[in-house]
Design a protein around this motif. Sequence first.
Motif, PDB file in Angstrom:
ATOM      1  N   ILE A  47       0.842  -1.191   0.000  1.00 21.67           N
ATOM      2  CA  ILE A  47       0.000   0.000   0.000  1.00 21.67           C
ATOM      3  C   ILE A  47       0.882   1.247   0.000  1.00 21.67           C
ATOM      4  N   GLY A  48       0.665   2.108  -0.973  1.00 24.76           N
ATOM      5  CA  GLY A  48       1.426   3.352  -1.074  1.00 24.76           C
ATOM      6  C   GLY A  48       0.619   4.585  -0.747  1.00 24.76           C
ATOM      7  N   TRP A  49      -0.739   4.466  -0.793  1.00 28.93           N
ATOM      8  CA  TRP A  49      -1.611   5.617  -0.579  1.00 28.93           C
ATOM      9  C   TRP A  49      -2.746   5.204   0.346  1.00 28.93           C
ATOM     10  N   LEU A  50      -2.901   5.948   1.452  1.00 27.03           N
ATOM     11  CA  LEU A  50      -3.854   5.578   2.495  1.00 27.03           C
ATOM     12  C   LEU A  50      -4.775   6.753   2.783  1.00 27.03           C
ATOM     13  N   GLY A  51      -6.089   6.542   2.633  1.00 24.95           N
ATOM     14  CA  GLY A  51      -7.049   7.595   2.898  1.00 24.95           C
ATOM     15  C   GLY A  51      -7.116   7.937   4.375  1.00 24.95           C
ATOM     16  N   SER A  52      -7.205   9.243   4.678  1.00 23.17           N
ATOM     17  CA  SER A  52      -7.387   9.701   6.052  1.00 23.17           C
ATOM     18  C   SER A  52      -8.523  10.722   6.083  1.00 23.17           C
ATOM     19  N   ASP A  53      -8.992  11.019   7.282  1.00 26.83           N
ATOM     20  CA  ASP A  53     -10.116  11.935   7.475  1.00 26.83           C
ATOM     21  C   ASP A  53      -9.567  13.336   7.699  1.00 26.83           C
ATOM     22  N   ASN A  54      -9.864  14.266   6.791  1.00 28.93           N
ATOM     23  CA  ASN A  54      -9.311  15.606   6.886  1.00 28.93           C
ATOM     24  C   ASN A  54      -9.735  16.328   8.160  1.00 28.93           C
ATOM     25  N   SER A  55     -10.894  15.993   8.707  1.00 23.56           N
ATOM     26  CA  SER A  55     -11.345  16.659   9.925  1.00 23.56           C
ATOM     27  C   SER A  55     -10.552  16.216  11.145  1.00 23.56           C
ATOM     28  N   ARG A  56      -9.847  15.077  11.034  1.00 27.72           N
ATOM     29  CA  ARG A  56      -9.045  14.570  12.146  1.00 27.72           C
ATOM     30  C   ARG A  56      -7.558  14.567  11.841  1.00 27.72           C
ATOM     31  N   ASP A  57      -7.199  14.439  10.586  1.00 26.70           N
ATOM     32  CA  ASP A  57      -5.813  14.178  10.200  1.00 26.70           C
ATOM     33  C   ASP A  57      -5.518  14.910   8.890  1.00 26.70           C
ATOM     34  N   PRO A  58      -5.484  16.257   8.925  1.00 30.11           N
ATOM     35  CA  PRO A  58      -5.454  17.007   7.668  1.00 30.11           C
ATOM     36  C   PRO A  58      -4.115  17.034   6.954  1.00 30.11           C
ATOM     37  N   GLN A  59      -3.020  16.829   7.668  1.00 29.99           N
ATOM     38  CA  GLN A  59      -1.706  16.960   7.048  1.00 29.99           C
ATOM     39  C   GLN A  59      -1.259  15.630   6.441  1.00 29.99           C
ATOM     40  N   ARG A 105       1.034  12.676   5.695  1.00 27.12           N
ATOM     41  CA  ARG A 105       2.119  12.110   6.500  1.00 27.12           C
ATOM     42  C   ARG A 105       2.376  10.673   6.071  1.00 27.12           C
ATOM     43  N   GLN A 106       3.472  10.128   6.544  1.00 26.37           N
ATOM     44  CA  GLN A 106       3.851   8.757   6.227  1.00 26.37           C
ATOM     45  C   GLN A 106       3.362   7.807   7.312  1.00 26.37           C
ATOM     46  N   VAL A 107       2.805   6.682   6.894  1.00 23.50           N
ATOM     47  CA  VAL A 107       2.461   5.586   7.789  1.00 23.50           C
ATOM     48  C   VAL A 107       3.138   4.352   7.202  1.00 23.50           C
ATOM     49  N   GLY A 108       4.316   4.039   7.704  1.00 22.77           N
ATOM     50  CA  GLY A 108       5.090   2.972   7.074  1.00 22.77           C
ATOM     51  C   GLY A 108       5.393   3.363   5.635  1.00 22.77           C
ATOM     52  N   PRO A 109       5.091   2.487   4.671  1.00 23.92           N
ATOM     53  CA  PRO A 109       5.389   2.790   3.275  1.00 23.92           C
ATOM     54  C   PRO A 109       4.341   3.689   2.614  1.00 23.92           C
ATOM     55  N   ALA A 110       3.244   3.936   3.298  1.00 25.49           N
ATOM     56  CA  ALA A 110       2.109   4.646   2.698  1.00 25.49           C
ATOM     57  C   ALA A 110       2.129   6.130   3.051  1.00 25.49           C
ATOM     58  N   THR A 111       1.632   6.932   2.098  1.00 26.33           N
ATOM     59  CA  THR A 111       1.439   8.363   2.301  1.00 26.33           C
ATOM     60  C   THR A 111      -0.057   8.615   2.395  1.00 26.33           C
ATOM     61  N   THR A 112      -0.456   9.400   3.386  1.00 18.16           N
ATOM     62  CA  THR A 112      -1.890   9.628   3.565  1.00 18.16           C
ATOM     63  C   THR A 112      -2.418  10.613   2.525  1.00 18.16           C
ATOM     64  N   VAL A 113      -3.690  10.457   2.217  1.00 18.74           N
ATOM     65  CA  VAL A 113      -4.440  11.378   1.362  1.00 18.74           C
ATOM     66  C   VAL A 113      -5.668  11.787   2.167  1.00 18.74           C
ATOM     67  N   SER A 114      -5.660  13.006   2.677  1.00 23.30           N
ATOM     68  CA  SER A 114      -6.766  13.463   3.515  1.00 23.30           C
ATOM     69  C   SER A 114      -8.012  13.687   2.668  1.00 23.30           C
ATOM     70  N   ARG A 115      -9.147  13.246   3.180  1.00 25.45           N
ATOM     71  CA  ARG A 115     -10.418  13.352   2.465  1.00 25.45           C
ATOM     72  C   ARG A 115     -11.383  14.222   3.277  1.00 25.45           C
ATOM     73  N   TYR A 116     -12.092  15.103   2.592  1.00 26.99           N
ATOM     74  CA  TYR A 116     -13.071  15.956   3.254  1.00 26.99           C
ATOM     75  C   TYR A 116     -14.376  15.192   3.477  1.00 26.99           C
ATOM     76  N   ARG A 170      -7.929  10.509  -9.497  1.00 20.90           N
ATOM     77  CA  ARG A 170      -8.072   9.397  -8.574  1.00 20.90           C
ATOM     78  C   ARG A 170      -7.126   9.598  -7.390  1.00 20.90           C
ATOM     79  N   MET A 171      -7.274   8.759  -6.362  1.00 19.71           N
ATOM     80  CA  MET A 171      -6.634   9.016  -5.085  1.00 19.71           C
ATOM     81  C   MET A 171      -5.114   9.076  -5.172  1.00 19.71           C
ATOM     82  N   LYS A 172      -4.469   8.157  -5.858  1.00 19.63           N
ATOM     83  CA  LYS A 172      -3.012   8.139  -5.889  1.00 19.63           C
ATOM     84  C   LYS A 172      -2.462   9.364  -6.613  1.00 19.63           C
ATOM     85  N   ASP A 173      -3.187   9.865  -7.609  1.00 20.20           N
ATOM     86  CA  ASP A 173      -2.739  11.063  -8.322  1.00 20.20           C
ATOM     87  C   ASP A 173      -2.894  12.302  -7.442  1.00 20.20           C
ATOM     88  N   ILE A 174      -3.945  12.326  -6.619  1.00 15.17           N
ATOM     89  CA  ILE A 174      -4.098  13.406  -5.649  1.00 15.17           C
ATOM     90  C   ILE A 174      -2.950  13.355  -4.645  1.00 15.17           C
TER      91      ILE A 174
END
Length: 705
Positions: free
Chosen positions: A446-458, A460-471, A586-590
Amino acid sequence: MKRTIRTTALTVGALMGVLGLPAGPAQAAATAPRVDLRVLLVSDGGPATDAIAAELDTAGTPFTKVDLTRSDRPAIDAGFLSDTVGGRPRARFQAVVLPNDNPFAAGSTEMAALAAYEQAYAIPQVDAYTYARPEAGLQYPAYGGSVDGVRAQVTAAGRSGPFGYLEGAVPFEDNSPSVGESYAYLAAPAPGADFTPYVEATVPGSSQQGSLVGEYRHDGRRELVVTFVYNQYQQQFRLLARGIVEWMTGGVHLGASRNYFAVHVDDVFAADDRWDTQLNCTPGDVDCADGAGTPSPIRMTPADVDHAVAWQSEHHFTLDLVYNGAGSVDQREDNDGVDQLADRLVADRNRFRWVNHTYTHAFLGCEQNTTVVPWTCRTGAGGGIEWVSRSTIDDEIATNRAWGQSAGLPLENDELVTGEHSGLKILPQQPADNPNLAPALADNGIGWLGSDNSRDPQQRQVGPATTVSRYPMNVFYNAGRTAEQVDEYNWIYTSRAQGGSGICEDNPATSTCLPAPLDTGTGYAGYIVPLETRIDLGHVLANDPKPHFIHQSNLAEDRIAYPVLDGVLDGYDALFAADTPLVNLRMKDIGTELRRRAAWKTAVDAGQVTAYRIGDTVTVQAPGGVAATATLPAGTTLGTTAFGSAYAGLVSGWTAASGTTRTFTLPSAAPAARPSGARRPATAPAPRTRTPAGVTERVPYVPDN
């Protein structure tokens, strides 16, 4: 119709004439001045200059801010503005932004230095918010007052010039009848002034047009004169911000801005639990005590899929379906192998984008204790948090991927959104990520991991994955009917005295209580939809690529998501020209876009980026490994290759991250006409302008957590 943006910087030949230098091709190339691609922004602390600063910062356009309210600020003199590099004259700023047409004291040497600098190097000046007066090329105001709710218009000159990306209308917000949000001075050009209005509004009580934004040419200088106040969040500024930047830079600057919109639909194939209007909680979910109420699932039907496909075609838009395969497996087990919804979705699978949402939508953070509301994390004998295991997370990811592959879904296997964004920290119950999450992400590539922008807006790295904050959109996951949505909305956003939960009272920094509960029959269309549309469209217009998310329940039953989505898409189409489309990634491009921006911003803020223009050549120097971003005229080449992609009459994009120096060649252009007309230097400071209290504020809201 294709529109172009008027060139605002002089060509080499014209600039040589200004400097009194010979304009022969060979000599011009050798003696052409260097103009650094950096904006000088002089601020008085007001919302208008702050808004332009925010626009530049978000786009990645370097600027130097001089704060007039600070006693330790640098003096703006000839040495601050220009110098010589390697025997070549250098203009240190390609544009100047002032809070008004003259923010200095009468007879100021700083204003004189700025005027001389602008004349010598053909540097444009933006008056961020100024009084209408002859010194700014305008008559004294025919009207000064509120323009809340006014529908301004881009003029023919504006559409053929810097605001050609707009269809024509510039609606001013009017969000509260009790707050003055916008104030303007409307005036016609002064007699004899060489002034071109770009955006106008009708003077109240007459048919006369008054300028809100226009170009004033005088004394060998050019000013963009803005006579209305704004902040960075208001729609009227967001619509005009691109044109202000392109005017001041001549369409040649570092950084880029586009309008993005992506919508994720979570829990596809599964069913979502329904809000209980009597219990004020959701039976089957953790906000209801164990055993309270009877779960009532909401699940899409084949007809809902047909509607989604038709809606996408009509709007030229693609939804991202975030799926849980176990939802279909369970449906077939309970219905003799039949799942008509899954059959229809799989048949239409190539009409959508797909994202892994784990197999059963299990909670992947701590082991939850749901016998209490709100839930808590279970703890072991030693008091430590008990975590969901790595193997459980592995199974959820891998099993769902295998199910999707067997169904032929067009997947990107490195994208993942966990159920409820679980595994990531959730305050206050779970203050840290599940330590088993990162290893499981690595196990599954996994390289791209969705996160909740209201809780985790920045990001960041989680292991090999980079978060993509979602509104999160305020269209609730547990509502299939408008009445359910309004009832829950009232529960969240009304005080205890009015029968609500009081959540809004307890969180005044992030939430605003309704003055009274909404009517369940009219409140959705009359209040929630317009508000959510405005919030989401605000993200779109802010050069913000982060996706929004809703749930499959919102496409079922009353299909309550569509009025909001229609409001965003139809509203956008009414405002923007065809050459400025919504960008639907799509998410990975974002995630890639956000990661590039972060690296670029770090380099710019650290002073590691240098960029300048000499004639028709732009040179950008940035650290190795950092992709550079720029906006340039159509036909620009990077080396021997065409640069960027077309957007809003220009081209923009990213360069490769390899190398430290990038050299662009701009297309040749006809010499720009020299400024002419009335000579009214602003020797006296601009009169004090009025700023409504509400214009410095953003309307607060609380997203759906």
